[in-house]
Write a protein that holds these residues in place. Structure first.
Motif, PDB file in Angstrom:
ATOM      1  N   ARG A 161      13.295  -2.395  -2.719  1.00 31.99           N
ATOM      2  CA  ARG A 161      13.249  -0.856  -2.889  1.00 31.99           C
ATOM      3  C   ARG A 161      11.823  -0.370  -3.388  1.00 31.99           C
ATOM      4  O   ARG A 161      11.329   0.639  -2.818  1.00 31.99           O
ATOM      5  CB  ARG A 161      14.054  -0.629  -4.011  1.00 31.99           C
ATOM      6  CG  ARG A 161      14.283   0.859  -4.475  1.00 31.99           C
ATOM      7  CD  ARG A 161      15.354   1.356  -5.459  1.00 31.99           C
ATOM      8  NE  ARG A 161      15.610   2.493  -5.574  1.00 31.99           N
ATOM      9  CZ  ARG A 161      14.954   3.332  -6.394  1.00 31.99           C
ATOM     10  NH1 ARG A 161      14.005   2.737  -7.222  1.00 31.99           N
ATOM     11  NH2 ARG A 161      15.023   4.615  -6.470  1.00 31.99           N
ATOM     12  N   ALA A 194       1.786   5.766   3.181  1.00 36.35           N
ATOM     13  CA  ALA A 194       2.136   6.554   4.664  1.00 36.35           C
ATOM     14  C   ALA A 194       2.005   7.993   4.301  1.00 36.35           C
ATOM     15  O   ALA A 194       1.248   8.717   5.099  1.00 36.35           O
ATOM     16  CB  ALA A 194       3.458   6.380   5.464  1.00 36.35           C
ATOM     17  N   CYS A 195       2.470   8.548   3.416  1.00 35.18           N
ATOM     18  CA  CYS A 195       2.259   9.886   3.034  1.00 35.18           C
ATOM     19  C   CYS A 195       0.683  10.071   2.689  1.00 35.18           C
ATOM     20  O   CYS A 195       0.137  11.069   3.064  1.00 35.18           O
ATOM     21  CB  CYS A 195       3.152  10.456   1.950  1.00 35.18           C
ATOM     22  SG  CYS A 195       4.753  10.642   2.149  1.00 35.18           S
ATOM     23  N   LEU A 239       5.435   1.612   0.549  1.00 41.90           N
ATOM     24  CA  LEU A 239       4.975   1.803   1.950  1.00 41.90           C
ATOM     25  C   LEU A 239       5.482   3.386   2.329  1.00 41.90           C
ATOM     26  O   LEU A 239       4.486   4.020   3.015  1.00 41.90           O
ATOM     27  CB  LEU A 239       5.990   1.169   3.047  1.00 41.90           C
ATOM     28  CG  LEU A 239       5.770  -0.398   2.860  1.00 41.90           C
ATOM     29  CD1 LEU A 239       6.690  -1.188   3.701  1.00 41.90           C
ATOM     30  CD2 LEU A 239       4.354  -0.573   3.337  1.00 41.90           C
ATOM     31  N   LYS A 240       6.133   3.840   1.673  1.00 38.50           N
ATOM     32  CA  LYS A 240       6.283   5.331   2.136  1.00 38.50           C
ATOM     33  C   LYS A 240       5.370   6.139   1.353  1.00 38.50           C
ATOM     34  O   LYS A 240       4.779   7.014   1.775  1.00 38.50           O
ATOM     35  CB  LYS A 240       7.730   5.784   1.233  1.00 38.50           C
ATOM     36  CG  LYS A 240       8.075   7.300   1.464  1.00 38.50           C
ATOM     37  CD  LYS A 240       9.605   7.648   1.368  1.00 38.50           C
ATOM     38  CE  LYS A 240       9.676   8.419  -0.167  1.00 38.50           C
ATOM     39  NZ  LYS A 240      11.010   8.783  -0.335  1.00 38.50           N
ATOM     40  N   CYS A 241       5.062   6.003   0.174  1.00 33.22           N
ATOM     41  CA  CYS A 241       4.051   6.553  -0.570  1.00 33.22           C
ATOM     42  C   CYS A 241       2.521   6.269   0.049  1.00 33.22           C
ATOM     43  O   CYS A 241       1.793   7.243   0.575  1.00 33.22           O
ATOM     44  CB  CYS A 241       3.847   6.106  -2.103  1.00 33.22           C
ATOM     45  SG  CYS A 241       2.666   6.939  -3.122  1.00 33.22           S
ATOM     46  N   PHE A 281       9.668  -0.483  -0.199  1.00 29.60           N
ATOM     47  CA  PHE A 281       9.804   0.626   0.804  1.00 29.60           C
ATOM     48  C   PHE A 281       9.190   1.963   0.014  1.00 29.60           C
ATOM     49  O   PHE A 281       8.598   2.731   0.683  1.00 29.60           O
ATOM     50  CB  PHE A 281      11.451   0.907   0.723  1.00 29.60           C
ATOM     51  CG  PHE A 281      11.633   2.070   1.696  1.00 29.60           C
ATOM     52  CD1 PHE A 281      11.457   2.141   3.064  1.00 29.60           C
ATOM     53  CD2 PHE A 281      12.098   3.146   0.977  1.00 29.60           C
ATOM     54  CE1 PHE A 281      11.694   3.303   3.757  1.00 29.60           C
ATOM     55  CE2 PHE A 281      12.281   4.278   1.730  1.00 29.60           C
ATOM     56  CZ  PHE A 281      12.072   4.489   3.125  1.00 29.60           C
ATOM     57  N   GLN A 282       9.208   2.130  -1.188  1.00 29.30           N
ATOM     58  CA  GLN A 282       8.537   3.192  -2.356  1.00 29.30           C
ATOM     59  C   GLN A 282       7.116   3.307  -1.897  1.00 29.30           C
ATOM     60  O   GLN A 282       6.568   4.049  -1.565  1.00 29.30           O
ATOM     61  CB  GLN A 282       9.063   3.204  -3.661  1.00 29.30           C
ATOM     62  CG  GLN A 282       8.766   4.247  -4.167  1.00 29.30           C
ATOM     63  CD  GLN A 282       9.261   5.620  -3.871  1.00 29.30           C
ATOM     64  OE1 GLN A 282      10.271   5.633  -3.127  1.00 29.30           O
ATOM     65  NE2 GLN A 282       8.484   6.843  -3.937  1.00 29.30           N
TER      66      GLN A 282
END
Length: 161
Positions: free
Chosen positions: A7, A17-18, A13-15, A10-11
């Protein structure tokens, strides 16, 4: 370094990417303001540079000059590698600094390396505030820690003495 859960990974990677997209967008805006146009490849260069500037801001404990110099080196490295790929290998002719003083293969030059060092003064707090918002926190104004690179506890200790 602590191991991240799925988790958390993923958080992160998402951060990242943004932040990559924010950096790519800002880089294109800077180019349009500076030279009147940009190229689609600069979105990727800008995203990479913004994330590197942010990593320097987050993990480097040196002073402001040290961090700006590292940011300048990071951006210049990304620009040189992307210039070799996009300009020399793929022949896209996105930019050419061969007429500039102290250039390297026409892909980077001293002037823009120095300018990126100064621009990182603005990019580091922007990255920090964007990252804080993406992580659900409340963004803060730049503090003494931003300027000195020291942790807040050591600053409080010095003030108390």
């Amino acid at each position: 370094m602590a191991k991240l859960s799925k988790r958390q990974l993923f958080q992160e990677l998402k951060c990242s990417a943004c932040l990559f997209c924010i950096g790519g967008f800002l880089y294109n805006i800077i180019e349009v303001l500076w030279r009147g146009y940009s190229h689609w490849t600069m979105f990727f260069v800008g995203g990479a540079c913004f994330n590197l500037i942010g990593r320097v801001q987050r993990f480097c404990r040196g002073g402001l000059f040290h961090r700006c110099a590292l940011c300048s080196l990071a951006v210049t490295s990304v620009e040189f590698l992307s210039g070799c790929l996009f300009n020399l290998k793929m022949k896209l002719n996105v930019w050419d600094y061969s007429g500039m003083f102290l250039n390297l293969k026409g892909q980077v030059c001293l002037l823009y390396s120095v300018l990126w060092g100064f621009l990182s003064l603005i990019a580091m707090p922007i990255y920090a505030n964007c990252r804080t918002r993406l992580e659900g926190g409340e963004p803060k104004l730049p503090t003494l820690r931003f300027l000195t690179g020291k942790k807040a506890e050591s600053t409080k200790k010095t003030a108390a003495e």
